[in-house]
Motif scaffolding. Structure first.
Motif, PDB file in Angstrom:
ATOM      1  N   ARG A  17       0.842  -1.214   0.000  1.00 14.71           N
ATOM      2  CA  ARG A  17       0.000   0.000   0.000  1.00 14.71           C
ATOM      3  C   ARG A  17       0.868   1.252   0.000  1.00 14.71           C
ATOM      4  NH1 ARG A  17      -3.633  -2.803   3.667  1.00 14.71           N
ATOM      5  NH2 ARG A  17      -2.610  -1.817   5.417  1.00 14.71           N
ATOM      6  N   LEU A  18       1.956   1.224   0.784  1.00 11.65           N
ATOM      7  CA  LEU A  18       2.855   2.374   0.835  1.00 11.65           C
ATOM      8  C   LEU A  18       3.570   2.580  -0.496  1.00 11.65           C
ATOM      9  CD1 LEU A  18       4.341   1.833   4.396  1.00 11.65           C
ATOM     10  CD2 LEU A  18       2.834   3.704   3.686  1.00 11.65           C
ATOM     11  N   VAL A  19       3.980   1.481  -1.135  1.00  9.84           N
ATOM     12  CA  VAL A  19       4.640   1.566  -2.448  1.00  9.84           C
ATOM     13  C   VAL A  19       3.673   2.145  -3.473  1.00  9.84           C
ATOM     14  CG1 VAL A  19       5.605   0.202  -4.352  1.00  9.84           C
ATOM     15  CG2 VAL A  19       6.308  -0.271  -1.991  1.00  9.84           C
ATOM     16  N   GLU A  20       2.426   1.685  -3.434  1.00 10.02           N
ATOM     17  CA  GLU A  20       1.426   2.184  -4.383  1.00 10.02           C
ATOM     18  C   GLU A  20       1.119   3.661  -4.120  1.00 10.02           C
ATOM     19  OE1 GLU A  20      -3.199   1.342  -5.601  1.00 10.02           O
ATOM     20  OE2 GLU A  20      -2.016  -0.327  -4.823  1.00 10.02           O
ATOM     21  N   ALA A  21       0.972   4.049  -2.862  1.00 13.07           N
ATOM     22  CA  ALA A  21       0.682   5.447  -2.523  1.00 13.07           C
ATOM     23  C   ALA A  21       1.818   6.370  -2.954  1.00 13.07           C
ATOM     24  CB  ALA A  21       0.431   5.586  -1.027  1.00 13.07           C
ATOM     25  N   ALA A  22       3.047   5.866  -2.925  1.00 16.36           N
ATOM     26  CA  ALA A  22       4.210   6.650  -3.342  1.00 16.36           C
ATOM     27  C   ALA A  22       4.312   6.739  -4.865  1.00 16.36           C
ATOM     28  CB  ALA A  22       5.489   6.043  -2.778  1.00 16.36           C
ATOM     29  N   ASP A  23       3.527   5.899  -5.569  1.00 14.53           N
ATOM     30  CA  ASP A  23       3.600   5.825  -7.034  1.00 14.53           C
ATOM     31  C   ASP A  23       5.040   5.566  -7.463  1.00 14.53           C
ATOM     32  OD1 ASP A  23       2.206   5.675  -9.354  1.00 14.53           O
ATOM     33  OD2 ASP A  23       1.825   7.812  -9.557  1.00 14.53           O
ATOM     34  N   LEU A  24       5.677   4.668  -6.728  1.00 16.39           N
ATOM     35  CA  LEU A  24       7.117   4.443  -6.855  1.00 16.39           C
ATOM     36  C   LEU A  24       7.560   4.074  -8.267  1.00 16.39           C
ATOM     37  CD1 LEU A  24       9.467   3.592  -4.267  1.00 16.39           C
ATOM     38  CD2 LEU A  24       9.682   2.101  -6.237  1.00 16.39           C
ATOM     39  N   PHE A  25       6.774   3.257  -8.960  1.00 19.63           N
ATOM     40  CA  PHE A  25       7.198   2.825 -10.295  1.00 19.63           C
ATOM     41  C   PHE A  25       7.163   3.956 -11.322  1.00 19.63           C
ATOM     42  CE2 PHE A  25       6.584  -1.322  -8.384  1.00 19.63           C
ATOM     43  CZ  PHE A  25       7.629  -2.055  -8.933  1.00 19.63           C
ATOM     44  N   LYS A  26       6.558   5.088 -10.971  1.00 24.29           N
ATOM     45  CA  LYS A  26       6.531   6.233 -11.881  1.00 24.29           C
ATOM     46  C   LYS A  26       7.534   7.310 -11.480  1.00 24.29           C
ATOM     47  CE  LYS A  26       1.819   5.563 -13.411  1.00 24.29           C
ATOM     48  NZ  LYS A  26       0.455   6.096 -13.419  1.00 24.29           N
ATOM     49  N   LEU A  27       8.228   7.126 -10.364  1.00 20.88           N
ATOM     50  CA  LEU A  27       9.220   8.114  -9.939  1.00 20.88           C
ATOM     51  C   LEU A  27      10.483   7.995 -10.787  1.00 20.88           C
ATOM     52  CD1 LEU A  27       8.950   7.889  -6.040  1.00 20.88           C
ATOM     53  CD2 LEU A  27       8.101   9.704  -7.530  1.00 20.88           C
ATOM     54  N   PRO A  28      11.203   9.104 -10.979  1.00 21.01           N
ATOM     55  CA  PRO A  28      12.479   9.021 -11.710  1.00 21.01           C
ATOM     56  C   PRO A  28      13.499   8.226 -10.915  1.00 21.01           C
ATOM     57  CG  PRO A  28      12.149  11.227 -10.805  1.00 21.01           C
ATOM     58  CD  PRO A  28      10.893  10.463 -10.536  1.00 21.01           C
ATOM     59  N   GLU A  29      14.519   7.737 -11.594  1.00 24.99           N
ATOM     60  CA  GLU A  29      15.541   6.927 -10.930  1.00 24.99           C
ATOM     61  C   GLU A  29      16.366   7.729  -9.943  1.00 24.99           C
ATOM     62  OE1 GLU A  29      17.927   4.666 -13.628  1.00 24.99           O
ATOM     63  OE2 GLU A  29      16.171   3.828 -14.631  1.00 24.99           O
ATOM     64  N   ARG A  30      16.482   9.022 -10.166  1.00 23.25           N
ATOM     65  CA  ARG A  30      17.281   9.865  -9.268  1.00 23.25           C
ATOM     66  C   ARG A  30      16.501  11.143  -8.973  1.00 23.25           C
ATOM     67  NH1 ARG A  30      22.530   9.814  -7.661  1.00 23.25           N
ATOM     68  NH2 ARG A  30      22.961   8.104  -9.073  1.00 23.25           N
ATOM     69  N   ILE A  31      16.349  11.418  -7.671  1.00 26.95           N
ATOM     70  CA  ILE A  31      15.673  12.643  -7.237  1.00 26.95           C
ATOM     71  C   ILE A  31      16.668  13.409  -6.373  1.00 26.95           C
ATOM     72  CG2 ILE A  31      13.709  13.626  -5.999  1.00 26.95           C
ATOM     73  CD1 ILE A  31      12.279  10.901  -6.439  1.00 26.95           C
ATOM     74  N   THR A  32      17.097  14.572  -6.864  1.00 26.37           N
ATOM     75  CA  THR A  32      18.106  15.345  -6.155  1.00 26.37           C
ATOM     76  C   THR A  32      17.552  16.704  -5.742  1.00 26.37           C
ATOM     77  OG1 THR A  32      18.961  16.208  -8.228  1.00 26.37           O
ATOM     78  CG2 THR A  32      20.041  14.241  -7.360  1.00 26.37           C
TER      79      THR A  32
END
Length: 97
Positions: free
Chosen positions: A35-50
């Motif tokens: 549920r936390l992974v889905e709420a974070a929309d993790l698979f749509k996040l970029p590989e690097r967030i700076t």
């Protein structure tokens, strides 16, 4: 679902790694983690967030999520942590051994 989680940096520069697998977690945690992974929309996040303003002694996080044949890795600095990802990072930090 498997998540490899690594936290590096901080004042002491210590690296901590752990892996979570919903197949071996207690049932309540095995339900909460996806549920936390889905709420974070993790698979749509970029590989690097700076962060545009890097800060020394801040933590860096690396998450690799494997689920249903998909895999995605995200590296994010504590200073640039998106609000949607914060609950997942907090859960992983709290539950790592």
């Amino acid at each position: 679902m498997r998540i490899s989680f690594e936290r590096t940096g901080g004042f002491a520069g210590i690296s901590k790694k752990t892996t979570f697998d919903t197949a071996t977690l207690p049932p309540n945690e095995a339900q909460e983690l996806p549920r936390l992974v889905e709420a974070a929309d993790l698979f749509k996040l970029p590989e690097r967030i700076t962060s545009p303003n890097p800060q020394s002694d801040r933590f860096q996080y690396k998450l690799t999520v494997e689920d249903n044949g998909r895999q995605h890795t995200v590296m994010v600095s504590e200073a640039a942590l998106p609000g949607t990802l914060r609950p997942l990072i907090e859960w992983l930090n709290k539950n790592r051994s």
